[in-house]
Design an enzyme around this catalytic site. Sequence first.
Site, mmCIF file in Angstrom:
data_model
loop_
_atom_site.group_PDB
_atom_site.id
_atom_site.type_symbol
_atom_site.label_atom_id
_atom_site.label_comp_id
_atom_site.label_asym_id
_atom_site.label_seq_id
_atom_site.Cartn_x
_atom_site.Cartn_y
_atom_site.Cartn_z
ATOM 1 N N ALA A 66 -3.839 -5.055 -8.588
ATOM 2 C CA ALA A 66 -4.746 -6.228 -7.809
ATOM 3 C C ALA A 66 -4.008 -6.454 -5.826
ATOM 4 O O ALA A 66 -2.911 -6.036 -5.734
ATOM 5 C CB ALA A 66 -4.948 -7.736 -7.541
ATOM 6 N N GLY A 111 -3.637 -5.633 -12.575
ATOM 7 C CA GLY A 111 -4.946 -4.682 -12.356
ATOM 8 C C GLY A 111 -5.001 -3.627 -13.321
ATOM 9 O O GLY A 111 -5.791 -3.340 -13.243
ATOM 10 N N GLU A 114 -4.220 -3.371 -16.441
ATOM 11 C CA GLU A 114 -5.164 -4.055 -17.147
ATOM 12 C C GLU A 114 -6.463 -2.743 -17.052
ATOM 13 O O GLU A 114 -7.947 -3.038 -17.534
ATOM 14 C CB GLU A 114 -6.215 -5.430 -16.738
ATOM 15 N N GLU A 134 1.321 -11.254 -13.076
ATOM 16 C CA GLU A 134 1.108 -12.294 -12.536
ATOM 17 C C GLU A 134 1.244 -13.494 -12.154
ATOM 18 O O GLU A 134 1.653 -14.568 -11.214
ATOM 19 C CB GLU A 134 -0.467 -12.825 -12.874
HETATM 20 N N1 DAK Z 1 -1.145 -4.665 -3.632
HETATM 21 C C1 DAK Z 1 -0.486 -4.398 -2.146
HETATM 22 N N2 DAK Z 1 0.901 -3.573 -1.915
HETATM 23 C C2 DAK Z 1 0.906 -3.231 -2.720
HETATM 24 C C3 DAK Z 1 1.910 -3.425 -4.315
HETATM 25 C C4 DAK Z 1 -0.011 -4.530 -4.523
HETATM 26 N N3 DAK Z 1 0.165 -4.814 -5.556
HETATM 27 N N4 DAK Z 1 2.173 -2.823 -4.838
HETATM 28 C C5 DAK Z 1 2.709 -2.043 -3.872
HETATM 29 N N5 DAK Z 1 2.046 -2.340 -3.097
HETATM 30 C C6 DAK Z 1 2.804 -1.313 -1.714
HETATM 31 C C7 DAK Z 1 4.134 -2.063 -0.793
HETATM 32 O O1 DAK Z 1 4.209 -3.328 -0.357
HETATM 33 C C8 DAK Z 1 4.714 -1.113 0.183
HETATM 34 O O2 DAK Z 1 4.003 -0.946 0.883
HETATM 35 P P1 DAK Z 1 4.531 -1.270 2.565
HETATM 36 O O3 DAK Z 1 5.909 -2.318 2.957
HETATM 37 O O4 DAK Z 1 5.479 0.689 2.214
HETATM 38 O O5 DAK Z 1 4.193 -1.219 3.699
HETATM 39 C C9 DAK Z 1 4.319 0.210 -0.577
HETATM 40 O O6 DAK Z 1 3.142 -0.666 -1.879
HETATM 41 C C10 DAK Z 1 5.079 0.359 -1.983
HETATM 42 O O7 DAK Z 1 5.393 -0.343 -2.333
HETATM 43 P P2 DAK Z 1 7.533 -1.164 -2.391
HETATM 44 O O8 DAK Z 1 8.245 -0.609 -1.471
HETATM 45 O O9 DAK Z 1 7.859 -2.379 -3.095
HETATM 46 O O10 DAK Z 1 8.198 0.125 -3.959
HETATM 47 P P3 DAK Z 1 9.013 0.339 -4.965
HETATM 48 O O11 DAK Z 1 9.127 1.129 -5.873
HETATM 49 O O12 DAK Z 1 9.757 -0.745 -3.998
HETATM 50 O O13 DAK Z 1 8.656 -1.330 -5.562
HETATM 51 C C11 DAK Z 1 7.061 -1.706 -7.249
HETATM 52 C C12 DAK Z 1 7.710 -0.550 -7.091
HETATM 53 C C13 DAK Z 1 5.514 -1.255 -7.841
HETATM 54 C C14 DAK Z 1 8.141 -2.405 -8.360
HETATM 55 C C15 DAK Z 1 6.522 -3.092 -5.966
HETATM 56 O O14 DAK Z 1 5.749 -2.279 -5.417
HETATM 57 C C16 DAK Z 1 6.071 -4.263 -6.813
HETATM 58 O O15 DAK Z 1 6.278 -4.896 -7.146
HETATM 59 N N6 DAK Z 1 4.645 -4.167 -6.482
HETATM 60 C C17 DAK Z 1 3.681 -5.402 -6.667
HETATM 61 C C18 DAK Z 1 2.918 -5.543 -8.422
HETATM 62 C C19 DAK Z 1 2.862 -6.448 -8.692
HETATM 63 O O16 DAK Z 1 3.394 -7.867 -8.191
HETATM 64 N N7 DAK Z 1 1.051 -6.186 -9.184
HETATM 65 C C20 DAK Z 1 0.468 -7.060 -9.662
HETATM 66 C C21 DAK Z 1 0.364 -7.967 -8.861
HETATM 67 S S1 DAK Z 1 -0.867 -9.129 -8.967
HETATM 68 C C22 DAK Z 1 -7.138 -12.699 -10.694
HETATM 69 C C23 DAK Z 1 -7.172 -11.225 -10.314
HETATM 70 C C24 DAK Z 1 -6.978 -10.477 -10.607
HETATM 71 C C25 DAK Z 1 -5.328 -10.200 -10.694
HETATM 72 C C26 DAK Z 1 -4.699 -11.560 -10.808
HETATM 73 C C27 DAK Z 1 -5.526 -13.120 -10.548
HETATM 74 N N8 DAK Z 1 -8.135 -13.175 -9.631
HETATM 75 C C28 DAK Z 1 -8.665 -13.345 -8.607
HETATM 76 C C29 DAK Z 1 -7.990 -14.732 -10.516
HETATM 77 C C30 DAK Z 1 -4.711 -9.337 -10.613
HETATM 78 C C31 DAK Z 1 -3.493 -9.539 -10.136
HETATM 79 C C32 DAK Z 1 -2.509 -8.065 -9.749
HETATM 80 O O17 DAK Z 1 -2.324 -7.332 -9.923
#
Ligand code: DAK
Length: 260
Positions: A66, A111, A114, A134
């Site tokens: 997400a 997400g 998921e 998360e």
């Molecule tokens: N959201 C927004 N932007 C994201 C993103 C994300 N999930 N993942 C990556 N990006 C963006 C980065 O900010 C970066 O943007 P700029 O800085 O270039 O503008 C660009 O994509 C490239 O990412 P990186 O520079 O970080 O690339 P790397 O190769 O260094 O790293 C990575 C790749 C996938 C390991 C890293 O980007 C990362 O850790 N991303 C976040 C992954 C993450 O934590 N995903 C889970 C998100 S939480 C809920 C509903 C849904 C959910 C939870 C609760 N309710 C409403 C209760 C679900 C939650 C999630 O999915």
Amino acid sequence: MSESLVLYEAHDEHTAILTINRPKALNALNPAVLEALDLLLTRCQQEGIRTIILTGAGPKAFVAGADISAMADLTATEAEFFARSGQAVLDRLASYPGVVIAAVNGFALGGGMELAMACDLIVASANARFGQPEVGLGVIPGFGGTQRLVRLVGVQRARELVFSARMIKAPEALQLGIALEVVEEGAAVTRALALAATIGGKGPVAVRLAKEAINSHLDGTLAEGLSAEARLFGRCFKTADQDEGMAAFLGKRAAVFING
Ligand code: DAK
């Protein structure tokens, strides 16, 4: 007009490829992406698409979760609404009257994992990475991750993956049963299309009803699942495809199904 957040490509009359298209943000899901996906699922259904292949734009990510920037300032009420609307789209994928194959071509996190797990089958490229990060962000999986992951890998392994937020590589995803197959980098969509072609040669009504029967196991007890299976088995015998499939076998010829 800005470029579509989800791309639609008709591969053939019955197969469509949907591509989440925010490669600069690693295809992170925001409300607009979910809405676009929802609209395209309606289109697929209206156009009689039997197999959907879902993938992410670019070589790096399926969906990296997400959109954290869109979520950061949500109130508790807004977060619940976001979770419910995300779950609704994922439920539509899970219950789509046809087969949905995730072609995971890189990160499938939060997400994104998921979303993949809401599909019927997951084909992963060698560079795929799965994880539920998360808890590292102070939240729990909100798009069904606590439920679908348990069903795929069992309670204890799901706990370990969710509690630790550990990212796993494609071979482990295969070993755990998250991925059906691992193919070389860049080949996930091609392999998904081959699976779609194999499935496309079978009775379309039967494939749909088989999906419904299998899903009913996920929602209830064994007894309820067996009852649903018997009911749906019976329904097959109201179809021309059943007549055709069995006549073709007995006549030693290939079946020509009409999807009815
Ligand atoms: N959201 C927004 N932007 C994201 C993103 C994300 N999930 N993942 C990556 N990006 C963006 C980065 O900010 C970066 O943007 P700029 O800085 O270039 O503008 C660009 O994509 C490239 O990412 P990186 O520079 O970080 O690339 P790397 O190769 O260094 O790293 C990575 C790749 C996938 C390991 C890293 O980007 C990362 O850790 N991303 C976040 C992954 C993450 O934590 N995903 C889970 C998100 S939480 C809920 C509903 C849904 C959910 C939870 C609760 N309710 C409403 C209760 C679900 C939650 C999630 O999915």
